[in-house]
Design an enzyme around this catalytic site. Structure first.
Site, PDB file in Angstrom:
ATOM      1  CB  CYS A  12      13.249   8.739   8.329  1.00  0.00           C
ATOM      2  SG  CYS A  12      14.122   7.796   7.095  1.00  0.00           S
ATOM      3  CE  LYS A  25      -1.755   2.824   2.992  1.00  0.00           C
ATOM      4  NZ  LYS A  25      -1.718   4.105   2.247  1.00  0.00           N
TER       5      LYS A  25
HETATM    6  P1  NAP Z   1       2.195   7.979   8.394  1.00  0.00           P
HETATM    7  O1  NAP Z   1       0.802   8.296   8.754  1.00  0.00           O
HETATM    8  O2  NAP Z   1       3.027   7.220   9.348  1.00  0.00           O
HETATM    9  O3  NAP Z   1       2.144   7.245   6.965  1.00  0.00           O
HETATM   10  C1  NAP Z   1       2.942   6.195   6.541  1.00  0.00           C
HETATM   11  C2  NAP Z   1       2.107   5.122   5.880  1.00  0.00           C
HETATM   12  O4  NAP Z   1       1.281   4.497   6.871  1.00  0.00           O
HETATM   13  C3  NAP Z   1       1.142   5.641   4.825  1.00  0.00           C
HETATM   14  O5  NAP Z   1       1.019   4.707   3.787  1.00  0.00           O
HETATM   15  C4  NAP Z   1      -0.144   5.756   5.621  1.00  0.00           C
HETATM   16  O6  NAP Z   1      -1.299   5.814   4.861  1.00  0.00           O
HETATM   17  C5  NAP Z   1      -0.075   4.525   6.463  1.00  0.00           C
HETATM   18  N1  NAP Z   1      -0.956   4.560   7.637  1.00  0.00           N
HETATM   19  C6  NAP Z   1      -1.435   5.632   8.301  1.00  0.00           C
HETATM   20  N2  NAP Z   1      -2.223   5.253   9.312  1.00  0.00           N
HETATM   21  C7  NAP Z   1      -2.265   3.916   9.295  1.00  0.00           C
HETATM   22  C8  NAP Z   1      -2.925   2.931  10.081  1.00  0.00           C
HETATM   23  N3  NAP Z   1      -3.710   3.266  11.103  1.00  0.00           N
HETATM   24  N4  NAP Z   1      -2.739   1.633   9.778  1.00  0.00           N
HETATM   25  C9  NAP Z   1      -1.950   1.278   8.757  1.00  0.00           C
HETATM   26  N5  NAP Z   1      -1.314   2.151   7.968  1.00  0.00           N
HETATM   27  C10 NAP Z   1      -1.461   3.465   8.227  1.00  0.00           C
HETATM   28  O7  NAP Z   1       2.956   9.296   8.053  1.00  0.00           O
HETATM   29  P2  NAP Z   1       2.317  10.670   7.543  1.00  0.00           P
HETATM   30  O8  NAP Z   1       1.016  10.970   8.221  1.00  0.00           O
HETATM   31  O9  NAP Z   1       2.292  10.610   6.089  1.00  0.00           O
HETATM   32  O10 NAP Z   1       3.403  11.703   8.049  1.00  0.00           O
HETATM   33  C11 NAP Z   1       3.352  12.118   9.394  1.00  0.00           C
HETATM   34  C12 NAP Z   1       4.731  12.191   9.968  1.00  0.00           C
HETATM   35  O11 NAP Z   1       5.355  10.913   9.894  1.00  0.00           O
HETATM   36  C13 NAP Z   1       5.700  13.069   9.210  1.00  0.00           C
HETATM   37  O12 NAP Z   1       5.547  14.398   9.529  1.00  0.00           O
HETATM   38  C14 NAP Z   1       7.008  12.511   9.632  1.00  0.00           C
HETATM   39  O13 NAP Z   1       7.364  13.020  10.891  1.00  0.00           O
HETATM   40  C15 NAP Z   1       6.731  11.038   9.754  1.00  0.00           C
HETATM   41  N6  NAP Z   1       7.171  10.299   8.543  1.00  0.00           N
HETATM   42  C16 NAP Z   1       8.254   9.520   8.638  1.00  0.00           C
HETATM   43  C17 NAP Z   1       8.695   8.852   7.516  1.00  0.00           C
HETATM   44  C18 NAP Z   1       9.912   7.988   7.539  1.00  0.00           C
HETATM   45  O14 NAP Z   1      10.494   7.744   6.494  1.00  0.00           O
HETATM   46  N7  NAP Z   1      10.301   7.452   8.680  1.00  0.00           N
HETATM   47  C19 NAP Z   1       8.022   8.977   6.307  1.00  0.00           C
HETATM   48  C20 NAP Z   1       6.883   9.765   6.256  1.00  0.00           C
HETATM   49  C21 NAP Z   1       6.468  10.418   7.385  1.00  0.00           C
HETATM   50  P3  NAP Z   1      -1.765   7.309   4.423  1.00  0.00           P
HETATM   51  O15 NAP Z   1      -0.918   7.597   3.274  1.00  0.00           O
HETATM   52  O16 NAP Z   1      -3.188   7.244   4.093  1.00  0.00           O
HETATM   53  O17 NAP Z   1      -1.503   8.204   5.618  1.00  0.00           O
END
Ligand code: NAP
Ligand code: MG
Length: 534
Positions: free
Chosen positions: A341, A231
């Site tokens: 990250c 996904k």
């Molecule tokens: P996120 O919510 O952690 O999204 C990562 C992935 O997880 C996306 O595919 C997301 O789907 C999915 N996801 C979200 N909620 C879920 C759930 N309850 N169950 C299963 N999968 C789920 O990250 P974000 O909201 O895009 O970003 C928020 C913060 O996360 C950023 O500001 C940053 O601090 C951090 N982040 C970290 C990384 C990294 O590489 N470590 C990458 C991105 C973001 P959706 O796309 O629908 O949300």
């Protein structure tokens, strides 16, 4: 489009504001190659691809979501709609998991020799390189990053990962183990281990390196013979879908990789909780990582996590070359607009050179040319979404309220697209949220130190432990500090050096397990011990 229904987005205000912001139509391939808002638009080839209906890849077929709904994909440079993708729900995840299970248990995938499997994986790498221009352009309009950067970084790194993993397909070996069995005196045995694929793997990836994250996840899963349901992030699903086409072209059998677009709270949650999934591999926020762990408890599926960071970048006064170190510090935080990250978001600088480093990084920040990713001169594009824009500006406003000093930046840039000024902050204290929490934008906090003894606790004072860097001529000091840093990667006199052969992952709340290198193969295999009585 087969279906025109748009996803209802009552769940979050972000999504409802997103649908209100929607301007114009998805690219129709009829004139969109013209200039758009004074900026170059996508090439005719990509415009034509974008105009085609987007479907999930399940069992080798392109299919709509079971409920027929789609949601909009936006270009973050201007908020325009560039495509609609399936708004998949648990029924779509069910179908994809069923397809993956069938492919794993009875499809041709299991019958392929390791060499044949390796050749398919190598071909995937070749196809990425063959389509490099288009993939870089797609990544740019979907994520916002400069096309030129995607072309030299994301795309070749993704190809290299597959080429590296192709070689491992023939090297997944077990051991022959001499056993003693003290309670069976005189008996003889031949014992050995094999390493078998885990089975059906669910993979959930973020938006910051959409194509590269597909590669990091799929490469090792395929090299070890697993089947996958992937996904992509809601903000950036397009390169994964294009990649699905390349997988079929490379000869990956049907059902081995299934790609399902949708939101985290629906499609992602269904995948993480699914009893038919043997392992879940996740990259994203630490917050959602914890949700994944809880969801995985139902059937105790294996879990690997690559999560957030707040990485310290430490400059001693004896840096080998001050200018190079300042360049390195700027690129550590500003590369990919800080949406890494492992971004060097905490700059710890020995007092004697603190002012020079802060003014040097600020000067570089001011010179960065912001613009749409497709503009040839752009050095930094927009953040990926309005949600991220709001998140980053919220952190900066909190920092201002807390009394930090903004040496440069500190605001949104312009009022179209999700641009943020590269920002350098001083006069912080360790309790501030801008120092403690992952901002995930082009925002660095700089703190001076006088002695390594005081710097090290500050460097390690984080719930994260993904990466760190040390800049010094003194090689013994560099080794000592590297050994003390609680981080999965330590760069010395460099930053952001990645390689398919180098394991990457986090200490503490930055994750479980490692991506890349041969270490990742352990997470996609399980060991079977076989004992033969002789
Ligand atoms: P996120 O919510 O952690 O999204 C990562 C992935 O997880 C996306 O595919 C997301 O789907 C999915 N996801 C979200 N909620 C879920 C759930 N309850 N169950 C299963 N999968 C789920 O990250 P974000 O909201 O895009 O970003 C928020 C913060 O996360 C950023 O500001 C940053 O601090 C951090 N982040 C970290 C990384 C990294 O590489 N470590 C990458 C991105 C973001 P959706 O796309 O629908 O949300
Ligand atoms: Mg999220």
């Amino acid at each position: 489009m087969k279906t025109t229904a748009t996803a209802s987005r009552q769940r979050t205000s972000v999504r409802s504001s997103r649908s209100q912001r929607t301007q114009g139509q998805a690219y129709g391939g009829n004139g969109h190659e013209k200039e758009h808002n004074g900026h170059p638009s996508v090439s005719p080839g990509l415009a034509a691809w974008l105009a085609k209906p987007k479907h999930n890849l399940i069992a080798g077929k392109w299919v709509s979501a079971a409920n027929g709904k789609t949601f909009d994909v936006l270009n973050p440079a201007d908020g325009s709609v560039i495509a609609h993708v399936p708004d998949s729900q648990s029924e779509d995840i069910n179908r994809a998991v069923t397809a993956a299970r069938k492919a794993f248990e009875s499809g041709p995938w299991r019958q392929l020799t390791p060499s044949e499997r390796g050749k398919i994986i190598w071909r995937i790498g070749d196809l990425i390189l063959k389509n490099a221009e288009e993939l870089a352009e797609l990544e740019s309009v979907d994520n916002g990053k400069p096309r030129a950067v995607a072309k030299v970084a994301d795309v070749p790194l993704a190809a290299d990962l597959f080429h590296y993993m192709a070689g491992w397909a023939t090297k997944i070996e077990g051991n022959t183990i001499p056993i003693s069995v003290p309670y069976a005196p005189g008996a003889r045995f031949h014992a050995f281990t094999t390493r078998e694929p885990v089975g059906v793997v669910g993979q959930i990836i973020p938006w910051n390196f959409p194509l590269l994250m597909v590669a990091w996840k799929l490469g090792p899963a395929l090299a070890t013979g697993n089947c996958v349901v992937l996904k992509p992030a809601e903000q950036t699903p397009l390169s994964a879908l294009r990649f699905g086409e390349l997988l079929l072209e490379a000869g990956v059998p049907e059902g081995v990789v299934n790609i399902v677009t949708g939101f985290g709270e629906t499609a992602g949650a269904a995948l993480a909780a699914h009893d038919g999934v043997d392992k879940i591999a996740f990259t994203g926020s630490t917050e959602v990582g914890k949700i994944i762990v809880r969801a995985a408890a139902g059937n105790l599926k294996k879990v690997s996590l690559e999560l957030g960071g707040k990485s310290p970048n430490i400059l001693f006064k004896d840096v080998p070359d001050l200018n190079a170190a300042i360049d390195g510090a700027a690129s550590a935080i500003f590369f990919n607009h800080g949406q890494c990250c492992c971004a060097g978001s905490r700059l710890l600088v020995e007092k004697d050179i603190f002012d020079d480093v802060v003014s040097g990084v600020a000067e570089r920040a001011k010179k960065i040319k912001l613009g749409p990713g497709l503009d040839a001169g752009t050095e930094m594009g927009p953040l990926v979404s309005e949600e991220q824009l709001n998140r980053v500006t919220r952190y900066m406003n909190q920092g201002k309220q807390d009394g930090a000093c903004f040496v440069t930046g500190g605001s949104r840039q312009g009022d179209q697209g999700y641009f943020v000024q590269p920002t350098v902050i001083t006069d912080t204290d360790p309790s501030m949220s801008i120092v403690r929490e992952e901002i995930f934008g082009p925002v660095v906090v700089a703190q001076p130190f006088t002695k390594p003894e005081e710097m090290l606790p500050a460097a390690n004072n984080s719930e994260y432990g993904l990466a760190a860097a040390v800049w010094t001529k003194d090689i013994a000091k560099a080794h000592r500090i590297a050994a003390e840093l609680r981080a999965g990667t330590v760069w010395i006199n460099c930053y952001n050096i990645f390689d398919a052969a180098l394991p990457f992952g986090g200490y503490k709340q930055s994750g479980w397990g490692r991506e890349m290198g041969h270490e990742v193969l352990n997470q996609y295999t399980q060991t079977k011990a076989v004992v033969i009585g002789l």
